[in-house]
Design a protein around this motif. Structure first.
Motif, PDB file in Angstrom:
ATOM      1  N   UNK A 243       0.787  -1.235   0.000  1.00  0.00           N
ATOM      2  CA  UNK A 243       0.000   0.000   0.000  1.00  0.00           C
ATOM      3  C   UNK A 243       0.815   1.280   0.000  1.00  0.00           C
ATOM      4  N   UNK A 244       2.115   1.191   0.186  1.00  0.00           N
ATOM      5  CA  UNK A 244       2.919   2.415   0.233  1.00  0.00           C
ATOM      6  C   UNK A 244       4.361   2.082  -0.103  1.00  0.00           C
ATOM      7  N   UNK A 245       5.084   3.085  -0.566  1.00  0.00           N
ATOM      8  CA  UNK A 245       6.501   2.921  -0.889  1.00  0.00           C
ATOM      9  C   UNK A 245       7.357   3.207   0.338  1.00  0.00           C
ATOM     10  N   UNK A 246       8.610   2.771   0.268  1.00  0.00           N
ATOM     11  CA  UNK A 246       9.601   3.123   1.282  1.00  0.00           C
ATOM     12  C   UNK A 246      10.640   4.020   0.617  1.00  0.00           C
ATOM     13  N   UNK A 247      11.019   5.094   1.314  1.00  0.00           N
ATOM     14  CA  UNK A 247      11.875   6.099   0.696  1.00  0.00           C
ATOM     15  C   UNK A 247      13.221   6.200   1.412  1.00  0.00           C
ATOM     16  N   UNK A 248      14.144   6.870   0.759  1.00  0.00           N
ATOM     17  CA  UNK A 248      15.494   7.031   1.288  1.00  0.00           C
ATOM     18  C   UNK A 248      15.456   7.660   2.670  1.00  0.00           C
ATOM     19  N   UNK A 249      16.220   7.067   3.594  1.00  0.00           N
ATOM     20  CA  UNK A 249      16.266   7.591   4.955  1.00  0.00           C
ATOM     21  C   UNK A 249      15.896   6.521   5.964  1.00  0.00           C
ATOM     22  N   UNK A 250      15.618   6.946   7.167  1.00  0.00           N
ATOM     23  CA  UNK A 250      15.238   6.020   8.237  1.00  0.00           C
ATOM     24  C   UNK A 250      13.870   5.409   7.951  1.00  0.00           C
ATOM     25  N   UNK A 251      13.777   4.103   8.120  1.00  0.00           N
ATOM     26  CA  UNK A 251      12.501   3.404   7.976  1.00  0.00           C
ATOM     27  C   UNK A 251      11.987   3.100   9.373  1.00  0.00           C
ATOM     28  N   UNK A 260       2.398  -2.397   4.511  1.00  0.00           N
ATOM     29  CA  UNK A 260       1.688  -3.684   4.544  1.00  0.00           C
ATOM     30  C   UNK A 260       0.545  -3.610   5.550  1.00  0.00           C
ATOM     31  N   UNK A 261      -0.345  -2.663   5.321  1.00  0.00           N
ATOM     32  CA  UNK A 261      -1.373  -2.342   6.316  1.00  0.00           C
ATOM     33  C   UNK A 261      -2.700  -3.048   6.105  1.00  0.00           C
ATOM     34  N   UNK A 262      -2.856  -3.783   5.013  1.00  0.00           N
ATOM     35  CA  UNK A 262      -4.148  -4.415   4.766  1.00  0.00           C
ATOM     36  C   UNK A 262      -4.428  -5.510   5.783  1.00  0.00           C
ATOM     37  N   UNK A 263      -5.709  -5.785   5.971  1.00  0.00           N
ATOM     38  CA  UNK A 263      -6.105  -6.918   6.807  1.00  0.00           C
ATOM     39  C   UNK A 263      -7.101  -6.519   7.867  1.00  0.00           C
ATOM     40  N   UNK A 264      -8.081  -7.383   8.118  1.00  0.00           N
ATOM     41  CA  UNK A 264      -9.097  -7.104   9.136  1.00  0.00           C
ATOM     42  C   UNK A 264      -8.595  -7.445  10.533  1.00  0.00           C
ATOM     43  N   UNK A 265      -9.436  -7.242  11.513  1.00  0.00           N
ATOM     44  CA  UNK A 265      -9.105  -7.645  12.880  1.00  0.00           C
ATOM     45  C   UNK A 265      -9.229  -9.158  12.957  1.00  0.00           C
ATOM     46  N   UNK A 266      -8.116  -9.818  13.181  1.00  0.00           N
ATOM     47  CA  UNK A 266      -8.081 -11.267  13.355  1.00  0.00           C
ATOM     48  C   UNK A 266      -7.266 -11.584  14.594  1.00  0.00           C
ATOM     49  N   UNK A 267      -7.758 -12.502  15.388  1.00  0.00           N
ATOM     50  CA  UNK A 267      -7.057 -12.911  16.603  1.00  0.00           C
ATOM     51  C   UNK A 267      -6.776 -11.707  17.508  1.00  0.00           C
ATOM     52  N   UNK A 268      -7.682 -10.735  17.486  1.00  0.00           N
ATOM     53  CA  UNK A 268      -7.565  -9.617  18.408  1.00  0.00           C
ATOM     54  C   UNK A 268      -6.865  -8.386  17.876  1.00  0.00           C
ATOM     55  N   UNK A 269      -6.093  -8.519  16.780  1.00  0.00           N
ATOM     56  CA  UNK A 269      -5.361  -7.385  16.242  1.00  0.00           C
ATOM     57  C   UNK A 269      -5.501  -7.377  14.718  1.00  0.00           C
ATOM     58  N   UNK A 270      -5.377  -6.169  14.113  1.00  0.00           N
ATOM     59  CA  UNK A 270      -5.613  -6.058  12.674  1.00  0.00           C
ATOM     60  C   UNK A 270      -4.350  -6.384  11.884  1.00  0.00           C
ATOM     61  N   UNK A 347       2.142 -17.170   1.756  1.00  0.00           N
ATOM     62  CA  UNK A 347       1.280 -16.121   1.219  1.00  0.00           C
ATOM     63  C   UNK A 347       0.570 -15.453   2.385  1.00  0.00           C
ATOM     64  N   UNK A 348      -0.032 -14.294   2.131  1.00  0.00           N
ATOM     65  CA  UNK A 348      -0.800 -13.687   3.216  1.00  0.00           C
ATOM     66  C   UNK A 348      -2.249 -14.166   3.171  1.00  0.00           C
ATOM     67  N   UNK A 349      -2.971 -13.907   4.250  1.00  0.00           N
ATOM     68  CA  UNK A 349      -4.338 -14.425   4.381  1.00  0.00           C
ATOM     69  C   UNK A 349      -5.269 -13.831   3.332  1.00  0.00           C
ATOM     70  N   UNK A 350      -4.975 -12.630   2.847  1.00  0.00           N
ATOM     71  CA  UNK A 350      -5.808 -12.026   1.808  1.00  0.00           C
ATOM     72  C   UNK A 350      -5.726 -12.851   0.525  1.00  0.00           C
ATOM     73  N   UNK A 351      -4.516 -13.149   0.077  1.00  0.00           N
ATOM     74  CA  UNK A 351      -4.336 -13.931  -1.136  1.00  0.00           C
ATOM     75  C   UNK A 351      -4.899 -15.343  -0.951  1.00  0.00           C
ATOM     76  N   UNK A 396       2.050 -11.682  11.493  1.00  0.00           N
ATOM     77  CA  UNK A 396       1.433 -10.724  10.576  1.00  0.00           C
ATOM     78  C   UNK A 396       2.479 -10.234   9.576  1.00  0.00           C
ATOM     79  N   UNK A 397       1.999  -9.870   8.383  1.00  0.00           N
ATOM     80  CA  UNK A 397       2.957  -9.520   7.339  1.00  0.00           C
ATOM     81  C   UNK A 397       3.760  -8.272   7.685  1.00  0.00           C
ATOM     82  N   UNK A 398       3.164  -7.311   8.383  1.00  0.00           N
ATOM     83  CA  UNK A 398       3.940  -6.114   8.722  1.00  0.00           C
ATOM     84  C   UNK A 398       5.014  -6.454   9.750  1.00  0.00           C
ATOM     85  N   UNK A 399       4.728  -7.399  10.639  1.00  0.00           N
ATOM     86  CA  UNK A 399       5.733  -7.858  11.597  1.00  0.00           C
ATOM     87  C   UNK A 399       6.868  -8.559  10.848  1.00  0.00           C
TER      88      UNK A 399
END
Length: 475
Positions: A243-251, A260-270, A347-351, A396-399
């Motif tokens: 959903x978004x790019x990463x740019x030069x500098x601190x991430x 990687x923000x997509x996803x519903x609330x599952x197991x208590x967290x989104x 794969x992620x749960x969405x796919x 989770x994919x963002x983790x």
């Protein structure tokens, strides 16, 4: 759910008045977007054209509005056959303006479909679209201006909005991030280059360094979570999940979550979780055909891969364009795909919830049967037992991305992203060719039938020409 809609409330439309004009506004979800809503079940969606007709009738006849505006999550497409909002305008001429979304299209000038104006300002708040209209006494609408304004650092910050965001930031950190041991602005790594933006990816689709990073993160994080119990052969993601790019500098943590923000609330967290399924080589090839034959008309289906190198010929028959596939083994050597062998794929749960959709979009041609480690066929209802666990929590994919970034070798005391993620590195290669051999080599039944039909057609033409010549000689 119905009670939540009433309490929020979610209304079928709203009326605003400006300078003596009554403006009716309603929202709409298109068919393509509804198909993408894999977590919507058991909610179903009505036909958008019929819903629009009913709402426009109410706005015109009961509410007596002067202007009807549709906020549409349907989209436009250069291919008129797939341009849902243009079809909507033709089917429901009572709509004056369609503000179009979903396909991330940037329209430099409005599309006029009959008496309806269609405008679109891209995605992710990159542009602010401004449409100026003049409404006459007989409700005749005239466009007096249209422009797109880039939202960047030159736009002054609104203090009230910034204060609200700061308030939410502390809530996110307290109620969500702290559970995983992260802080909102925590620096995870340094990126020494600017990568391709999401906007550029949609205009020039193909392999991206960011997609390679995300899918590599899947395989790394699964391995770490499972203590390297099993080798993960491959990972696959779709562009629509990035959903978004990463740019030069601190991430920072916030950057990673936004990516990687997509996803519903599952197991208590989104957030989407990561699962591992097993696909035969034949099924895996069918999944890769999504990139070659579905994504050209649905760009959010473009694939990113890890542990895979594949080539395709865009001139071959649809759903049979992948010409070679190699899979990386535990020894980091790539070997040709084996049709009957089962491969572990992260794969992620969405796919995972959209795998059946691949068969539908390919008219049943691309059949894919996900399996568990024992070889038993599985479906979306088995997701919970296929989900990768990390410290007792679903991964989770963002983790996964955060952990992978933190694993990079340090430079100047901070993990630094390798430059190989600055650009594509040849995981997906298009090799366009009209060579007859390359058009049919190792073809599936679609290609074979097409080749036979072409040969038959050529023979019939030759016979016809030969017969005409013989008739001419006889005369």
């Amino acid at each position: 759910m119905k009670q939540a809609f009433r309490d929020y409330p979610v209304r079928g439309y709203t009326i605003i008045e400006r300078n003596g004009l009554r403006i009716g506004i309603f929202g709409l979800l298109g068919k393509d977007a509804a198909e993408d809503a894999s977590f919507a079940r058991p909610i179903t969606f009505s036909d958008p054209v019929e819903a629009a007709r009913k709402t426009v009738k109410i706005l015109k006849e009961r509410e007596k509005v002067d202007l009807v505006v549709c906020l549409s999550h349907s989209g436009t497409n250069p291919d008129k056959a797939h341009s849902e909002d243009e079809k909507l305008a033709a089917a429901v001429p009572g709509i004056d303006v369609i503000v179009s979304g979903h396909t991330h299209t940037i329209l430099q000038s409005p599309i006029r479909a009959g008496k309806t104006l269609i405008v679109s300002a891209g995605s992710y708040g990159t542009w602010l679209g401004v449409l100026d209209l003049k409404v006459g006494k007989s409700c005749k609408i005239e466009v007096t201006g249209y422009r797109l304004r880039k939202i960047d650092t030159s736009v002054p910050e609104d203090r009230n909005i910034a204060r609200t965001i700061d308030g939410f930031r502390s809530l996110v950190e307290e109620r969500y991030l702290s559970h995983f041991g992260y802080r909102f602005s925590q620096v995870l790594a340094f990126q020494p280059f600017n990568g391709q933006t999401i906007e550029e990816t949609y205009t020039k689709p193909g392999e991206t360094g960011l997609g390679n990073l995300v899918t590599d993160a899947y395989r790394y994080a699964v391995g770490e979570a499972e203590g390297r119990r099993r080798h993960i052969d491959a990972a696959v993601d779709v562009l629509g999940c990035i959903r978004s790019s990463l740019f030069k500098g601190d991430i920072r943590v916030s950057d990673v979550f936004q990516t990687t923000s997509l996803g519903p609330v599952q197991y208590g967290y989104c957030g989407n979780t990561i699962i591992v399924v097993y696909l035969t080589g034949r099924d895996l090839k069918n999944l890769l055909e999504v990139h070659t034959s579905i994504a050209p008309s649905k760009k959010d289906a473009l694939l990113s891969v890890s542990g895979i190198r594949f080539s395709y010929n865009p001139n071959r028959m649809p759903f049979d364009r992948v010409t070679s596939v190699e899979i990386e083994g535990a020894d980091h050597r790539f070997r040709p795909l084996e049709n009957e062998r089962r491969y572990s794929v992260a794969i992620n749960s969405y796919l995972a919830n959209l795998i059946d959709f691949v068969g539908k979009k390919s008219f049943g041609i691309l059949q894919i049967t996900p399996r568990d480690e024992a070889g038993n066929a599985v479906s979306a209802r088995d997701e919970s037992r296929l989900t990768v666990m990390r410290n007792g929590e679903p991964l989770r994919e963002w983790i996964a991305l955060a952990e992978y970034l933190s694993s990079f070798p340090e430079k100047n005391g901070i993990p630094t992203m390798p430059k190989r993620y600055a650009k594509p590195e040849g995981r997906i290669v298009a090799e366009a060719s009209w060579n007859p051999v390359k058009l049919i080599a190792r073809g599936n039944w679609i290609t074979i039938i097409a080749a036979v039909l072409i040969v038959v057609a050529v023979i019939l033409v030759v016979e016809f020409v030969h017969k005409r010549f013989r008739q001419g000689d006889h005369k």
